[in-house]
Motif scaffolding. Structure first.
Motif, PDB file in Angstrom:
ATOM      1  N   PHE A  44      46.515  43.187  44.057  1.00  0.00           N
ATOM      2  CA  PHE A  44      47.073  41.860  43.809  1.00  0.00           C
ATOM      3  C   PHE A  44      48.585  41.920  43.752  1.00  0.00           C
ATOM      4  N   LYS A  45      49.200  40.792  44.046  1.00  0.00           N
ATOM      5  CA  LYS A  45      50.652  40.693  44.147  1.00  0.00           C
ATOM      6  C   LYS A  45      51.241  40.195  42.830  1.00  0.00           C
ATOM      7  N   GLY A  46      52.301  40.821  42.408  1.00  0.00           N
ATOM      8  CA  GLY A  46      52.953  40.422  41.169  1.00  0.00           C
ATOM      9  C   GLY A  46      53.839  39.209  41.345  1.00  0.00           C
ATOM     10  N   GLY A  47      54.129  38.538  40.227  1.00  0.00           N
ATOM     11  CA  GLY A  47      55.064  37.431  40.227  1.00  0.00           C
ATOM     12  C   GLY A  47      54.550  36.141  40.809  1.00  0.00           C
ATOM     13  N   VAL A  48      53.223  36.021  40.980  1.00  0.00           N
ATOM     14  CA  VAL A  48      52.660  34.828  41.610  1.00  0.00           C
ATOM     15  C   VAL A  48      52.032  33.892  40.583  1.00  0.00           C
ATOM     16  N   TYR A  49      51.260  34.447  39.651  1.00  0.00           N
ATOM     17  CA  TYR A  49      50.498  33.640  38.703  1.00  0.00           C
ATOM     18  C   TYR A  49      50.836  34.007  37.260  1.00  0.00           C
ATOM     19  N   GLU A  50      50.609  33.061  36.357  1.00  0.00           N
ATOM     20  CA  GLU A  50      50.657  33.320  34.920  1.00  0.00           C
ATOM     21  C   GLU A  50      49.224  33.623  34.477  1.00  0.00           C
ATOM     22  N   ARG A  51      48.763  34.808  34.782  1.00  0.00           N
ATOM     23  CA  ARG A  51      47.353  35.156  34.598  1.00  0.00           C
ATOM     24  C   ARG A  51      47.000  35.296  33.119  1.00  0.00           C
ATOM     25  N   SER A  52      45.877  34.703  32.725  1.00  0.00           N
ATOM     26  CA  SER A  52      45.416  34.920  31.356  1.00  0.00           C
ATOM     27  C   SER A  52      44.788  36.308  31.206  1.00  0.00           C
ATOM     28  N   LEU A  53      44.518  36.968  32.313  1.00  0.00           N
ATOM     29  CA  LEU A  53      44.007  38.343  32.288  1.00  0.00           C
ATOM     30  C   LEU A  53      45.120  39.374  32.454  1.00  0.00           C
ATOM     31  N   ALA A  54      46.368  38.953  32.344  1.00  0.00           N
ATOM     32  CA  ALA A  54      47.499  39.845  32.639  1.00  0.00           C
ATOM     33  C   ALA A  54      47.446  41.138  31.832  1.00  0.00           C
ATOM     34  N   ASP A  55      47.043  41.066  30.564  1.00  0.00           N
ATOM     35  CA  ASP A  55      47.019  42.266  29.721  1.00  0.00           C
ATOM     36  C   ASP A  55      45.914  43.240  30.132  1.00  0.00           C
ATOM     37  N   GLU A  56      44.975  42.773  30.934  1.00  0.00           N
ATOM     38  CA  GLU A  56      43.862  43.618  31.358  1.00  0.00           C
ATOM     39  C   GLU A  56      44.112  44.271  32.712  1.00  0.00           C
ATOM     40  N   LEU A  57      45.241  43.942  33.319  1.00  0.00           N
ATOM     41  CA  LEU A  57      45.547  44.423  34.667  1.00  0.00           C
ATOM     42  C   LEU A  57      46.821  45.254  34.650  1.00  0.00           C
TER      43      LEU A  57
END
Length: 652
Positions: A44-57
């Motif tokens: 996956f590409k960084g800086g695209v989404y404010e992911r709620s799973l960010a801490d898991e990735l």
């Protein structure tokens, strides 16, 4: 190169490996994770989404890609399944995914299926009315929505739905008073709290291949979408069929394009569409491929350069755009354009000649060094196999890619067939054909419908990948099948002596002139797929005396042409389309294509429009096929002006 013998057909039918099975999609994924655990599964590409799973990735810098392994992907899928289950998704619960193509779409798909749910898909371009229908018709009780913007649209129609759970993929604000709205990160947290291995295994085990896995709604080019019922067995059979065709079988030389563990693909078509769901997701993960997700169609060129995929699956419109980009990047000098045109001619000749002589081989080597190698670099430099589906592919375009050393194999299928019915085999690709049916698919021709002959008729099919019918639409289901159980594709198809299929047209899209002549618009439109100055075209003329067309010119190319010719033309795009010199130039392009058509197929008049037809403006389906009824409705006055003007001329 001499074409191979027919032995590959027996080899693919008999081929078996650990990827092929008769289980469900969650069981297939679990087995894949066992086989490929440490390999990269999703990128996956960084800086695209404010992911709620960010801490898991893992952290991905902006414009760079990071990956998770099959082992980690399985962890996330299992925890999401447990979270969904705890929050109310049980066996048979219909749950919508209303999200663009990205890592989380796939995690939720496998997670919901792992919780024994049934996934129904919604395109992000859907209007509020379409959204309401696509969730109300299947009586969806849960929905995964991408972000706050789409959540607002969902909530605007919520009163007419029976939702019990809403999950938002990205971070969002507000709604603290709602106990039925969660972020995807919160669902994972719930899953971590309640996960039990034996419980998860029991959910997976309780589903059988006969159970419903998904409802995928037809694109609705000619009416209200119908929910196609696809079971785990339908999807699994199609994975097996495609695996047999594209695996690295023992009978294949190592140079034969294949889909194998360690390959990389770039996913960007809507996962809500069955083609990307099966070919870009289920088949890839079953085979141990790393699936990278593009940011969007607009960033495709740069994402390809970053990911450097070995496999691509897409629709004809995207390959046409890729070709246009190649041409635009060719040198603008006179010699540069002549060199590119020569190289294209050599590519087509090479693709058409199974045993090229010394002269053509020498020209090809020179063209490869000067042109083709740079074209392959534009595609990341590693492409080994490209597959086209979801629409008619121009023969010329397929020949050009093949001749440049980029195998572009056309396939064919429908939502109702999960979807792949046939593909060109890597051993014997034949541009202009749909290939041969995949193993396990039987075909026959109904020569009593449409303009048929002994070898041309409506294609009827049956096989383990074919749906049993439509959700709550018994009448439509009955019409879709013959009395003896064959599915009617609605497509006019030719079958050659050696079982290759050639697409003619959708029966319902044939133009029937008032002379009684039948005209296949796809045959006309495909002739413009590689045209430099015509971006899009739609043939019209049903019940009229002749064929005409609506044309979307490539404004940038037309402007370049005018500059090269020293012609001052208007800046306004509408005025540009009315300029007599531009019309003469476009007419000349049409006449060149007309030379290869039968007299009754030739475009005799046209009108230009400046607005590109896209899924966003409702003039293309999400799989980028023309929505003919919508285009005609929007440009009705232009079409009337064509036939009114011609009729007046004849009467005068």
């Amino acid at each position: 190169m001499t074409p191979p013998g027919e032995g590959w057909r027996d080899s693919e039918t008999q081929y078996e490996d650990s990827t092929i099975g008769e289980d469900t999609i969650p069981q297939m994924f679990e087995a894949a994770a066992d086989r490929y655990g440490p390999l990269a599964a999703q990128s996956f590409k960084g800086g695209v989404y404010e992911r709620s799973l960010a801490d898991e990735l893992p952290t991905a810098a902006a414009d760079e890609y990071a990956s998770i392994s099959y082992d980690r992907m399985r962890e996330l899928v299992r925890l999401l399944a447990a979270g969904f289950r705890e929050l109310g998704v049980t066996a048979g619960t219909r749950a919508g995914i209303y999200c663009s193509t990205r890592l989380e779409w796939t995690l939720c798909d496998f997670g919901l299926l792992g919780a024994a749910g049934v996934v129904t898909t919604v395109y992000t371009e859907s209007s509020a009315d379409q959204l309401r229908y696509l969730l109300a018709d299947p009586d969806a009780r849960a929905v995964v929505v991408e972000n706050e913007q789409l959540l607002e649209r969902l909530l605007s129609v919520e009163q007419e739905l029976t939702l019990e759970l809403i999950v938002v993929v990205d971070e969002f604000e507000g709604y603290a008073d709602r106990d039925d709205i969660y972020s995807l990160g919160e669902v994972l947290t719930v899953g971590e709290r309640v996960f039990d291995q034996s419980a998860y295994e029991s959910w997976v085990a309780e589903r059988t291949p006969e159970d419903l896995a998904s409802l995928i709604y037809t694109s609705g080019t000619t009416g209200k979408p119908k929910g196609v019922k696809l079971t785990h067995g339908n999807f699994r059979a199609n994975v097996n069929q495609c695996r047999k065709r594209f695996a690295g079988r023992p009978d294949r030389p190592s140079s034969t394009p294949r889909i194998e563990a360690g390959a990389r693909s770039l996913s960007f078509l809507p996962l809500a569409h069955v083609f990307e769901r099966l070919a870009g997701s289920y088949l890839m993960f079953a085979s141990g491929v790393t699936v990278a997700y593009a940011e969007s169609a607009d960033t495709l060129a740069e994402d390809i350069q970053t990911v450097r995929p070995t496999i691509a699956t897409s629709v004809p419109r995207v390959y046409e755009r890729i070709f246009s980009s190649m041409r635009e990047q060719a040198p603008e000098s006179y010699l540069g354009r002549r060199l590119f045109a020569w190289a294209l001619r050599v590519a087509r000749e090479s693709a058409r000649d199974p045993a090229p002589g010394f002269g053509l081989r020498l020209q090809h080597r020179i063209a490869d060094r000067l042109v083709y190698s740079s074209v392959r670099d534009q595609l990341g430099g590693n492409i080994e196999l490209m597959v086209s589906g979801g629409g008619s592919l121009s023969t010329r375009l397929a020949e050009l890619f093949q001749g440049m050393g980029i195998p572009l194999l056309e396939g064919y299928g429908l939502t109702e067939t999960a979807p792949v019915l046939s593909t060109n085999p890597p051993e014997d690709p034949r541009p202009g054909t749909l290939g041969v049916p995949v193993p396990g698919v039987e075909v026959r021709l109904d020569t009593d419908r449409g303009p048929s002959t002994e070898t041309v008729g409506e294609l009827l099919v049956r096989g383990p990948n074919v749906s049993s019918g439509y959700w709550n639409r018994p009448d439509a289901t009955a019409r879709a099948f013959t009395e003896d159980g064959w599915f009617r594709t609605g497509d006019l198809v030719e079958q050659t002596d050696d079982a290759f299929l050639i697409f003619h047209e959708r029966l319902k899209q044939l133009l029937v002139l008032d002379t009684g002549k039948n005209v296949a618009p796809a045959r006309i439109e495909d002739g413009f797929a590689t045209n430099e100055r015509i971006d899009q075209i739609m043939a019209v003329g049903d019940s009229q005396k002749f064929v005409s067309a609506l044309v979307v010119p490539d404004i940038a190319a037309v402007t370049r042409w005018a500059r090269e010719q020293g012609i001052p033309i208007p800046d306004d795009e509408w005025a540009l389309c009315e300029d007599s010199r531009v019309r003469e130039m476009i007419d000349a392009e049409i006449q060149r294509v007309n030379e290869g058509l039968e007299k009754h197929e030739r475009v005799q008049a046209f009108r230009m429009v400046t607005r590109e037809w896209t899924p966003d403006n409702g003039l293309l389906t999400p799989s980028m096929k023309l929505k003919r009824r919508s285009i005609l409705g929007q440009h009705q006055q232009l079409v009337e002006s064509i036939y009114g003007a011609r009729a007046a001329d004849e009467q005068g």
